[in-house]
Design an enzyme around this catalytic site. Structure first.
Site, mmCIF file in Angstrom:
data_model
loop_
_atom_site.group_PDB
_atom_site.id
_atom_site.type_symbol
_atom_site.label_atom_id
_atom_site.label_comp_id
_atom_site.label_asym_id
_atom_site.label_seq_id
_atom_site.Cartn_x
_atom_site.Cartn_y
_atom_site.Cartn_z
ATOM 1 N N GLU A 1 0.789 -1.232 0.000
ATOM 2 C CA GLU A 1 0.000 0.000 0.000
ATOM 3 C C GLU A 1 0.827 1.291 0.000
ATOM 4 O O GLU A 1 0.637 2.167 0.833
ATOM 5 C CB GLU A 1 -0.950 0.005 1.210
ATOM 6 C CG GLU A 1 -1.964 -1.119 1.150
ATOM 7 C CD GLU A 1 -2.971 -1.071 2.296
ATOM 8 O OE1 GLU A 1 -4.153 -1.150 2.010
ATOM 9 O OE2 GLU A 1 -2.548 -0.971 3.472
HETATM 10 C C1 ACM Z 1 -2.161 -5.279 4.121
HETATM 11 O O1 ACM Z 1 -3.269 -5.687 4.521
HETATM 12 N N1 ACM Z 1 -2.005 -4.024 3.772
HETATM 13 C C2 ACM Z 1 -1.035 -6.174 4.003
#
Ligand code: ACM
Length: 696
Positions: free
Chosen positions: A322
């Site tokens: 992310e």
């Molecule tokens: C995640 O859930 N961002 C690994």
């Protein structure tokens, strides 16, 4: 591996079908084991467990085995209430004789022999294993087998030959978003041992906190943790505690994103200007390390070196998830670097970063593991991919020669029922079509406990008991997948887990007492009845449905924090409705039970409302309480119409269904779980359904 498991599974299937012709592998009646072993051969009679119970070792012995034996005896004493001698017998004669062939690796490796054979006869028991890892698993199986019998405690005679299906069976705990004290972590490791999980993935850094002491860069934990961090000595102790239970500890330091807390003390690592503060909100944020800055790699070299010496495991998790790229886009120096190096986009920039960090990790003697975002063209093959965004990336990774583990489908924070996690198999979906060689690269899986809505108080109840079914998925043969058997065994194992000090069952009562204050007995019971019928909103809707933007400072003292993520009472109600309807509404026993439950629901609100006037925390759920009451009234009317054999009018049905639709919307971030089952009753009452003309 898969082939082997299939053959073993077949073995149990044949055995069970000899004994119980119509039984499937997952329906072995007597053994309340979770995970179910690869092979069970039931015997006749049982071995008594009384206060003369003793353990002796033959063969290989080490201090860890002696501690495991003492822990086993303590646990047995706790389960039975029997006073037991905690030292092993010196004579070699004992109720349980343990034979271990040789030591396991000093630093536990992926794929070590964890098998064991447990032979229980009416006279004695024998546990044999190649390594202490198998011995410890066998001891846990024995503990689960001990049950009360008409003439004392006993273990059923059986021969169990067991080994795991997957070598990597993990639980990730995020102790960065909310700090989780070590005693809570330790009891969860005890729970992992009980269900034979062997990897504790410790998520130690986040936007909201940097939780490990760094002596090289003390500003990391001093400025990034609100003084809530683990000292290096504490970490070493925890690793030893885990090793004692056959559990590896894999640290995760998430980079280049999810890293705001690093930048509070070290803004020079970031791609933006700063200054930075510890993030208090939840979500994905802009701050990210600067992949174009050589000082970042020099820093990470020293930091990873320091952590690599503390965490002995061969694997080192670098996160990688992310990264939104906004700080990279906004930084002219980074843009110039990309242009000069021919790096086309942010994904390629992250691949460049991952490649550089991977070299550092390898230099310090470790293998990189990262979330599936790190899987882009050009990353080194010696990286393990943790698949969270979808199961497809796991198969994709395996096809491209990467090893991987599955977490998609095992996110405990999403609030799924146990059965839904249970149905997720690392070898299903795209993975089912892989070649045998590619399948070997799928090492197993990890459940994930993300901690936005987790406090030290309710952590256990967010992990357990559902984590036990993921443990079974990763240990037991693939054919073990009957949800009815799973739930029956889970109920038993969940109660057993409490003997370890886990609070997943008891905590709700404590937390409800906080809501209830000086409630009367009847009011408290009514609050409990409501609590049993609701579950927190699912998936990622907790954020969206919050009354005010939630932060790490938001109290977690509401009903939504107290109730389990899966309601046993609501599930049983749904099963009861199904049973009633599948009998064409003729099953008088289930009808009577439904009547009792529905009457209690109908009358509950009148008891609870006075308390709602006295407690703001109960007032918040006053509308939920009214819904439960309305649900009871509607369902009782449906039962009545069914009993009279008079189809309810269409206008009534339409009105009830409209009310139910309203009830299915979350209130106080809670879902009214029995609503769909009540809908079935209403539809049945309106005629044309399974109960039409059922009454003479
Ligand atoms: C995640 O859930 N961002 C690994």
């Amino acid at each position: 591996m898969a082939q082997n498991a299939r053959l073993q599974g077949l073995g149990i299937l044949i055995l069970c079908s000899l004994l119980h012709p119509a039984m499937t592998i997952a329906q072995q009646p007597a053994l309340n084991l979770m995970p179910l072993p690869a092979n069970v051969q039931p015997g006749t009679g049982s071995l008594r467990v009384d206060s003369a119970f003793s353990v002796a070792f033959t063969g290989y012995i080490e201090p860890r085995l002696e501690r495991a034996s003492e822990r086993f005896l303590r646990q047995l004493a706790r389960q039975t209430g029997l006073p037991l001698a905690l030292k092993p017998s010196k004579t070699g004669k004992a109720t349980l004789v343990i034979q271990t062939d040789h030591a396991s690796k000093e630093i536990q490796e992926v794929g070590e022999d964890e098998s064991y054979i447990l032979d229980v006869s009416t006279a004695s028991a024998r546990l044999r294993a190649t390594t202490p890892l198998g011995t410890m698993h066998g001891l846990q199986t024995f503990l689960q087998l001990v049950d009360v019998s008409p003439d004392g405690f006993a273990v059923p005679a059986a021969t169990i030959q067991d080994k795991p299906r997957f070598p990597w069976r993990g639980l990730m705990i995020d102790s960065a978003r909310h700090f989780i004290p070590l005693d809570v972590i330790r009891r969860n490791l005890d729970g992992m041992e009980a269900v034979k999980m062997n990897v504790f993935h410790w998520h130690l850094s986040e936007n909201q906190g940097f939780r490990a002491e760094s002596r090289k860069f003390p500003k990391l934990h001093e400025l990034g943790s609100d003084s809530l961090y683990y000292t290096q000595d504490e970490i070493r102790d925890l690793i030893a505690y885990a090793r004692d239970r056959g559990i590896r500890v894999v640290p995760e330091f998430d980079m280049p994103g999810h890293s705001t807390a690093w930048f509070v003390g070290h803004p020079e690592l970031a791609s933006g200007k700063g200054p930075y503060e510890i993030e208090r909100r939840w979500g994905v944020f802009d701050p990210a390390m600067d992949p174009t800055n050589e000082r970042v790699y020099k820093f990470l070299d020293e930091f990873i070196g320091e952590m690599a010496r503390i965490f002995p495991d061969h694997y080192f998790h670098i996160g990688g998830d992310e990264v939104n790229g906004k700080e990279w886009d906004a930084n002219p120096k980074i843009q110039a670097f990309m242009k000069a190096q021919g790096i086309k986009n942010n994904e390629a920039l992250q691949a460049y970063f991952s490649g550089r960090v991977q070299k550092l990790v390898v230099k310090h003697g470790k293998v990189v593991i990262g979330w599936d975002e790190v899987l882009v063209r050009g990353v080194p093959k010696d990286i393990v991919i943790q698949s969270w965004r979808g199961q497809a990336s796991l198969a994709q990774a395996a096809k491209q020669s990467y090893r991987g583990i599955l977490s998609n489908g095992y996110y405990l924070d999403l609030g799924w029922p146990a059965a839904r996690h249970y149905a997720v198999d690392p070898m299903s979906g795209d993975a089912a079509n892989l070649s045998a060689e590619e399948k070997q690269r799928i090492l197993g899986g990890e459940s994930c406990m993300w901690a936005e809505y987790v406090s030290p108080e309710n952590l256990d109840s967010r992990i357990w008991p559902r984590n036990a079914v993921i443990a079974e998925r990763l240990w037991s043969p693939q054919e073990v997948r009957d949800p009815a058997s799973m739930y029956a065994r889970l109920d038993f194992v969940s109660a057993r887990l409490e003997w370890l000090g886990l609070t997943h069952r008891t905590v709700m009562r404590h937390m409800l007492q906080r809501l209830a204050g000086s409630a009367s007995r009847a009011e408290f019971a009514a609050l409990r009845t409501l609590a049993d019928a609701v579950e927190p909103v699912k998936e990622y809707t907790r954020e969206r449905t919050a009354p005010a933007e939630p932060t790490s400072a938001t109290p977690m003292n509401r009903l939504v924090d107290a109730v389990p993520l899966e309601s046993d009472a609501a599930r049983r109600f749904g099963e009861l409705v199904d049973q009633f309807l599948s009998s064409s509404c003729r099953d008088a026993a289930s009808e009577a039970q439904l009547g009792v439950q529905l009457t209690a629901w109908r009358d509950n609100d009148a008891i609870l409302q006075p308390l709602a006037q006295r407690s703001f925390l109960v007032k918040e759920v006053a509308a939920n309480s009214q819904d439960l009451s309305a649900l009871g009234t509607a369902a009782l009317a449906a039962l009545d119409a069914i009993a009279k054999g008079q189809p309810a009018p269409d206008t009534w049905k339409a009105q009830q269904l409209a009310t139910l639709e309203q009830m299915k919307k979350p209130k106080a971030q809670l879902l009214m779980i029995p609503a769909p089952a009540v809908q079935k009753l209403i539809e049945a009452a309106a005629g044309g359904g399974p109960c039409s003309g059922s009454k003479p």
